[in-house]
Scaffold this motif. Structure first.
Motif, short mmCIF file in Angstrom:
data_model
loop_
_atom_site.label_atom_id
_atom_site.label_comp_id
_atom_site.label_asym_id
_atom_site.label_seq_id
_atom_site.Cartn_x
_atom_site.Cartn_y
_atom_site.Cartn_z
N ALA A 11 5.63 35.63 38.62
CA ALA A 11 6.65 35.56 37.80
C ALA A 11 7.51 36.74 37.98
N THR A 12 8.43 37.00 38.65
CA THR A 12 9.35 38.11 38.97
C THR A 12 10.38 38.19 38.01
N ARG A 13 11.17 39.26 38.18
CA ARG A 13 12.40 39.67 37.33
C ARG A 13 13.18 38.23 37.12
N CYS A 14 13.46 37.62 38.55
CA CYS A 14 14.50 36.68 38.34
C CYS A 14 13.90 35.32 37.61
N THR A 39 22.60 36.43 37.78
CA THR A 39 22.31 37.79 37.98
C THR A 39 20.69 37.94 38.01
N LEU A 40 20.09 37.22 37.20
CA LEU A 40 18.57 37.22 37.32
C LEU A 40 18.15 36.88 38.49
N LYS A 41 18.40 35.75 39.08
CA LYS A 41 17.97 35.22 40.16
C LYS A 41 18.31 36.14 41.25
N ASN A 42 19.46 36.84 41.37
CA ASN A 42 19.72 37.81 42.52
C ASN A 42 18.49 39.06 42.33
N GLY A 43 17.77 38.96 41.43
CA GLY A 43 16.75 40.23 41.26
C GLY A 43 17.21 41.51 40.45
#
Ligand SMILES: Nc1ncnc2c1ncn2[C@@H]1O[C@H](COP(=O)(O)OP(=O)(O)OP(=O)(O)O)[C@@H](O)[C@H]1O
Ligand SMILES: N[C@@H](Cc1ccc(O)cc1)C(=O)O
Length: 452
Positions: A11-14, A39-43
């Motif tokens: 699970a990453t930031r996005c 915004t989140l998906k773009n990391g």
């Protein structure tokens, strides 16, 4: 007791919004939601805040829901701000309340502030350690900062405030918020202090947006009005900035009791996270009593275990629900998260001692003393004290009741539960490591006694 969990899909930031939705931690998100998720998906890293007013000595389990949202972001690399309402606590939030709050004196409020700030710090420190101890991921955490809104409100001058912000705050909008409209219809109405509360919280959001790059405010769903008041103010004051970087609100569902009441201080049903008020064992007991219908939901909300692990726990639980496998795991995990990894097993040990289920043969006296002391169940006696005095003292009974207990055979000593036949004062055959005496009265109650 339970090892580290390997997360297959890191699970990453996005992923965070998706994670929160799956875990039942999202009730409302302000528009344009798509922009936030992109915004989140773009990391991209974001910064979020959540506040609590110092209206009690301790945060409670209800307050943990928005904090769990912050924790989910924080462990995955986003920055979070925990705010204590040193200024707003003076005024009193009318949200979700039928009556005005009692006034708290300055000294008491300051004491509450100090305690809650330490609880915030412990929550994020223990929460991160919990995540790193239990879950193998490559996530690096974000930063957590602590703010008291009195630090900026102290310098705000009324005339300047009215001149600069007054025209941007629309009375119609203020009147239409639930926290105000519901009180306007009540017999006592609402005081100007509580009416203006939403302005204070709105300005906090604006201040943190402009000075600290905070773009999301998180709260319980009863905070929706206060949060959107902030978004409105930010949009009016900084229309250009918000085009590139909109401000968002995100609420969590309110944790309620089985009768539908909001779980919290005002309703008088709170379970506090300060170990001086509710011990780790109290917390453990609360979660052990979760119903089968609620246990999966609570595992998702109050732990950071991956959903796959929760599914496995529930499958194992279904094989023999009477053993309460899922409730035990939930209780251990929450205590680990709140009080520190290892404290869950301590609380589980206390439960085994008190309810006498499993054997505690391999536990040393030092360990028993530590765990019992932490959970405030340790009793101390001088070694030559007669058993009758100990029992009368601990169970608040008379000497004749003590004799009746002996006759009935309801007193047991030591880990092997040897039935007591007489009043004695030499406990050496029953002591663990020559120091700790376990005394059982009847089937249910057990006392841990350190012999001095
Ligand atoms: N039962 C709950 N479920 C979800 N969130 C909650 C719950 N109780 C409080 N919160 C949230 O915790 C945050 C801090 O709440 P705060 O301590 O200021 O008030 P409170 O605990 O709601 O107090 P009171 O019960 O006196 O109204 C807010 O975002 C609030 O919505
Ligand atoms: N109004 C919130 C606490 C809070 C105070 C100030 C803020 O900026 C944000 C939140 C509550 O009572 O739950």
């Amino acid at each position: 007791m339970f090892g580290r969990v390997f997360v297959r899909n890191l699970a990453t930031r996005c992923d965070v919004l998706h994670v929160l939705r799956e875990r039942g931690l999202l009730q409302q998100i302000s528009q344009p939601e798509k922009l936030l998720s992109e915004t989140l998906k773009n990391g991209q890293k974001i910064k979020l805040y959540c506040g609590a007013d110092p209206t009690a000595k301790s945060l409670h389990l209800g307050n943990l829901l928005p904090l769990m949202v912050l924790l989910n972001f924080y462990v995955r690399g986003h920055d979070v701000v925990s705010l204590i309402g040193g200024a707003t606590g003076k005024v009193g939030d009318p949200s979700g309340r039928k009556t005005e709050r009692d006034v708290i004196g300055d000294n008491k409020r300051q004491e509450n502030i100090d305690r809650i700030v330490s609880q915030f710090k412990r929550f994020f420190t223990n929460g991160l350690k919990y995540y790193q101890a239990k879950i193998t991921t490559q996530d690096t955490p974000g930063e957590v900062t602590y703010r008291n809104n009195l630090t900026w409100w102290r310098d705000v001058r009324m005339l300047d405030f009215l001149a600069t912000y007054g025209k941007h705050i629309r009375i119609q909008n203020m009147l239409s918020r639930d926290s105000v409209s519901s009180r306007l219809q009540s017999q006592d109405g609402i005081g100007f202090n509580e009416f203006t509360y939403q302005i204070l919280q709105a300005y906090d959001f604006h201040h943190l947006y402009s000075n600290e790059d905070v773009s999301v405010q998180v709260g319980g769903n009863d905070q929706w009005g206060n949060i959107t008041a902030g978004i409105d103010l930010i949009n009016r004051i900084s229309p250009q900035a918000t085009k590139a970087r909109p401000a968002f609100g995100l609420t969590v569902p309110l944790l309620t009791t089985s009768t539908g009441e909001k779980f919290g201080k005002s309703a008088g049903n709170a379970v506090f996270i300060d170990p001086e008020i509710n011990t780790p064992y109290d917390l453990y007991q609360f979660f052990i009593n979760t119903t089968d219908a609620d246990v999966a939901t609570q595992l998702k909300i109050f732990t950071l275990l991956p959903l796959e692990t929760i599914e496995n726990i529930m499958s194992q639980h279904a094989l023999s629900p009477n053993e309460r496998f899922a409730q035990k795991r939930l209780a251990i995990e929450v205590v680990d998260l709140i009080h520190g990894v290892g404290k869950g097993n301590d609380a589980n040990l206390i439960s085994q001692i008190l309810f006498g289920g499993s054997s505690i043969e391999n536990v040393s006296a030092a360990e028993l003393i530590r765990v019992s002391n932490d959970n405030r169940i340790l009793n101390k006696i001088h070694s030559s004290t007669p058993l009758s005095d100990i029992v009368c003292n601990l169970t608040n009974c008379s000497k004749s009741e003590f004799r009746r207990k002996i006759k009935q055979g309801s007193l047991y000593l030591g880990p092997d539960k040897v039935k007591v036949a007489d009043d004695i004062s030499d406990f050496s055959p029953y002591l663990i490591d020559g120091k700790v005496l376990l005394l059982r009265t009847g089937k249910q109650k057990c006392y841990v006694i350190e012999c001095l």
